[in-house]
Design a protein around this motif. Structure first.
Motif, PDB file in Angstrom:
ATOM      1  N   ALA A 302       0.833  -1.207   0.000  1.00  0.00           N
ATOM      2  CA  ALA A 302       0.000   0.000   0.000  1.00  0.00           C
ATOM      3  C   ALA A 302       0.866   1.257   0.000  1.00  0.00           C
ATOM      4  N   TYR A 303       1.886   1.284   0.825  1.00  0.00           N
ATOM      5  CA  TYR A 303       2.745   2.474   0.878  1.00  0.00           C
ATOM      6  C   TYR A 303       3.733   2.499  -0.284  1.00  0.00           C
ATOM      7  N   PHE A 304       4.048   1.341  -0.839  1.00  0.00           N
ATOM      8  CA  PHE A 304       4.870   1.323  -2.052  1.00  0.00           C
ATOM      9  C   PHE A 304       4.121   1.980  -3.207  1.00  0.00           C
ATOM     10  N   ALA A 305       2.815   1.679  -3.316  1.00  0.00           N
ATOM     11  CA  ALA A 305       2.012   2.313  -4.360  1.00  0.00           C
ATOM     12  C   ALA A 305       1.922   3.820  -4.138  1.00  0.00           C
ATOM     13  N   GLN A 306       1.819   4.251  -2.882  1.00  0.00           N
ATOM     14  CA  GLN A 306       1.734   5.682  -2.597  1.00  0.00           C
ATOM     15  C   GLN A 306       3.040   6.388  -2.932  1.00  0.00           C
ATOM     16  N   ILE A 307       4.158   5.796  -2.525  1.00  0.00           N
ATOM     17  CA  ILE A 307       5.448   6.436  -2.792  1.00  0.00           C
ATOM     18  C   ILE A 307       5.772   6.392  -4.278  1.00  0.00           C
ATOM     19  N   ASP A 308       5.284   5.361  -4.978  1.00  0.00           N
ATOM     20  CA  ASP A 308       5.485   5.289  -6.425  1.00  0.00           C
ATOM     21  C   ASP A 308       4.673   6.380  -7.128  1.00  0.00           C
ATOM     22  N   GLY A 309       3.472   6.677  -6.604  1.00  0.00           N
ATOM     23  CA  GLY A 309       2.692   7.779  -7.171  1.00  0.00           C
ATOM     24  C   GLY A 309       3.378   9.118  -6.988  1.00  0.00           C
ATOM     25  N   ILE A 310       4.002   9.318  -5.815  1.00  0.00           N
ATOM     26  CA  ILE A 310       4.760  10.563  -5.590  1.00  0.00           C
ATOM     27  C   ILE A 310       5.923  10.653  -6.567  1.00  0.00           C
ATOM     28  N   LEU A 311       6.590   9.530  -6.782  1.00  0.00           N
ATOM     29  CA  LEU A 311       7.718   9.532  -7.720  1.00  0.00           C
ATOM     30  C   LEU A 311       7.258   9.827  -9.138  1.00  0.00           C
ATOM     31  N   GLN A 312       6.079   9.356  -9.505  1.00  0.00           N
ATOM     32  CA  GLN A 312       5.540   9.646 -10.833  1.00  0.00           C
ATOM     33  C   GLN A 312       5.248  11.140 -10.987  1.00  0.00           C
ATOM     34  N   LYS A 313       4.728  11.771  -9.926  1.00  0.00           N
ATOM     35  CA  LYS A 313       4.509  13.222  -9.966  1.00  0.00           C
ATOM     36  C   LYS A 313       5.815  13.964 -10.186  1.00  0.00           C
ATOM     37  N   LEU A 314       6.847  13.563  -9.442  1.00  0.00           N
ATOM     38  CA  LEU A 314       8.151  14.217  -9.587  1.00  0.00           C
ATOM     39  C   LEU A 314       8.739  13.952 -10.972  1.00  0.00           C
ATOM     40  N   SER A 315       8.518  12.756 -11.500  1.00  0.00           N
ATOM     41  CA  SER A 315       9.009  12.452 -12.837  1.00  0.00           C
ATOM     42  C   SER A 315       8.310  13.318 -13.883  1.00  0.00           C
ATOM     43  N   GLY A 316       6.982  13.484 -13.722  1.00  0.00           N
ATOM     44  CA  GLY A 316       6.261  14.368 -14.640  1.00  0.00           C
ATOM     45  C   GLY A 316       6.723  15.810 -14.540  1.00  0.00           C
ATOM     46  N   MET A 317       7.018  16.249 -13.309  1.00  0.00           N
ATOM     47  CA  MET A 317       7.526  17.611 -13.135  1.00  0.00           C
ATOM     48  C   MET A 317       8.905  17.758 -13.761  1.00  0.00           C
ATOM     49  N   ASN A 318       9.732  16.722 -13.630  1.00  0.00           N
ATOM     50  CA  ASN A 318      11.061  16.770 -14.238  1.00  0.00           C
ATOM     51  C   ASN A 318      10.963  16.815 -15.760  1.00  0.00           C
ATOM     52  N   ASP A 319      10.025  16.055 -16.323  1.00  0.00           N
ATOM     53  CA  ASP A 319       9.814  16.111 -17.773  1.00  0.00           C
ATOM     54  C   ASP A 319       9.351  17.500 -18.211  1.00  0.00           C
ATOM     55  N   TYR A 320       8.510  18.133 -17.402  1.00  0.00           N
ATOM     56  CA  TYR A 320       8.051  19.486 -17.732  1.00  0.00           C
ATOM     57  C   TYR A 320       9.213  20.479 -17.697  1.00  0.00           C
ATOM     58  N   VAL A 321      10.111  20.296 -16.731  1.00  0.00           N
ATOM     59  CA  VAL A 321      11.299  21.154 -16.672  1.00  0.00           C
ATOM     60  C   VAL A 321      12.170  20.949 -17.904  1.00  0.00           C
ATOM     61  N   ASP A 322      12.358  19.693 -18.301  1.00  0.00           N
ATOM     62  CA  ASP A 322      13.162  19.411 -19.499  1.00  0.00           C
ATOM     63  C   ASP A 322      12.512  19.994 -20.752  1.00  0.00           C
ATOM     64  N   ASP A 323      11.194  19.873 -20.846  1.00  0.00           N
ATOM     65  CA  ASP A 323      10.499  20.462 -22.001  1.00  0.00           C
ATOM     66  C   ASP A 323      10.639  21.985 -22.010  1.00  0.00           C
ATOM     67  N   THR A 324      10.573  22.590 -20.830  1.00  0.00           N
ATOM     68  CA  THR A 324      10.744  24.043 -20.751  1.00  0.00           C
ATOM     69  C   THR A 324      12.156  24.445 -21.170  1.00  0.00           C
TER      70      THR A 324
END
Length: 409
Positions: A302-324
């Motif tokens: 359960a907490y692995f899924a939660q922490i993986d979701g947080i990591l996905q948010k950070l990954s999406g933010m990192n992709d947005y930074v790279d696109d910028t």
């Protein structure tokens, strides 16, 4: 209901998500000092009571059965990655601001005045109090019901060590999620503003945001890797069943081993005696070496899924930074191309003006020609012709560059 020694609810009122994120950033940014002498430990028992004691390293090692290398993981002076270590009599938890030793009866934490730690202590006490209250309610209902009426089994209560571990994981995930949310609220507007207006101030803001993004992503990745490692290793999860191991040690060793040997013999007549002899030689029982790890596995997943979701948010933010960054590089390249084109046009104009200056220089030489004695209209015709020729030559040069795709006008 508060018990003796319990931290007051008013002093540990839960902060908002923004305050948790800011407190977490301050916690990781503050300088660390070396500790000397006995440390002050906050001890929370399985009844929810808390007390503060000064305990030395060797006393903690004797009390929990942990080696010195495991205690170094909790040293705030040293920098250790996030880890959850299952040992014979304790679980060592090092997750973000949580540095605790969990036993079957109590939780030992390095005492701290951090709001994150106080919030964790409050959550842990509430979790323990609610879990201790549930069996009492069930017993009261059983005493009122008739004996011949069958009872419906309620949800199984987790052992104390798993309730404490769950509180640690929840506090760490809540801290990381709050920091991620705070970073999201700052990052996307700053990146959009940088795209619309490239300036030194905006570039500095994005640089700081990217540094924070890299730091938080690394911390989240470490927690995720640790949970993934535990889920992949059944032996490590089996080591965390402290209550079962404590109960097994309290029973009569001989009778317990004989009962397990009989169960193994009935389950597998062919290999039962070999497995019994091997377990007796190792000094372990089948119940201790192969416990049912399903409840712990579900908790960690359960907490692995939660922490993986947080990591996905950070990954999406990192992709947005790279696109910028890519967009800004394209914009800067376009500006550079425009400057180069302007330089070519100015150089062409300068060359043609120099050609006109050559004509003027020829007329300025100390020679005698018929044009000097001609009417004034001839002079203006010559001036206009020279200027017109230069302009025509410039237009022809620019047209040739555009036709050759050397200039994009």
């Amino acid at each position: 209901m508060a018990t003796h020694g319990e931290i007051s609810m008013e002093a540990c009122s839960p902060p908002l998500d923004e305050e948790i994120g800011k407190a977490a950033m301050v916690f990781h940014a503050q300088p660390r000092r070396k500790a000397t002498g006995p440390k002050t430990w906050l001890i929370i028992s399985d009844s929810g009571e808390s007390r503060v004691e000064e305990v030395g390293r060797h006393s903690v090692m004797h009390k929990t059965g942990l080696p010195a290398r495991d205690l170094r993981v909790l040293d705030p002076v040293l920098s250790y990655p996030s880890s959850i270590l299952g040992r014979e009599r304790a679980i060592v938890v090092n997750l973000e601001h949580i540095k605790a030793i969990i036993t079957a009866k109590e939780v030992l934490m390095v005492n701290s005045n951090s709001p994150l730690v106080l919030q964790f202590v409050q959550d842990l006490q509430n979790r323990i109090s609610n879990s201790n209250l549930a069996p009492q309610l069930v017993k009261g209902e059983e005493s009122e019901m008739a004996i011949d009426v069958p009872l419906i089994a309620g949800p199984k209560t987790l052992p104390f060590e798993f309730r404490a571990l769950e509180a640690c994981l929840e506090s760490a995930c809540r801290c990381l999620e709050s920091e991620t949310q705070t970073l999201e609220e700052e990052a996307y507007p700053a990146l959009d503003e940088l795209t619309s207006k490239i300036s030194t101030l905006n570039l500095e803001r994005v640089r700081q945001i990217k540094s924070r993004l890299v730091a938080i992503s690394g911390r989240v990745q470490k927690v995720r890797d640790e949970l993934e490692h535990l889920l992949d290793d059944d032996n490590d999860m089996a080591e965390m069943y402290l209550t079962e191991k404590l109960l097994a040690r309290s029973l009569d060793g001989t009778s317990f081993k004989e009962g397990i040997d009989n169960m193994e013999a009935e389950a597998d007549d062919k290999n039962g005696f070999e497995e019994s002899d091997e377990k007796e030689s190792d000094g372990e029982t089948a119940g201790e070496s192969l416990p049912n790890i399903e409840e712990l596995e579900m908790l960690l997943e359960a907490y692995f899924a939660q922490i993986d979701g947080i990591l996905q948010k950070l990954s999406g933010m990192n992709d947005y930074v790279d696109d910028t960054e890519d967009c800004i590089n394209i914009m800067l390249d376009d500006k550079q191309n425009q400057l180069l084109q302007m330089g070519v046009m100015l150089s062409t104009a300068n060359m043609i003006i120099n050609a006109g200056i050559v004509v003027v220089g020829l007329f300025g030489m100390n020679i005698t020609i018929s044009l000097f004695s001609a009417p004034e209209i001839k002079f203006w015709e010559t001036v206009i012709g020279t200027i017109g020729g230069c302009v025509a030559l410039y237009i022809l040069s620019i047209g040739w560059g555009k036709k050759r795709n050397l200039l994009a006008l």
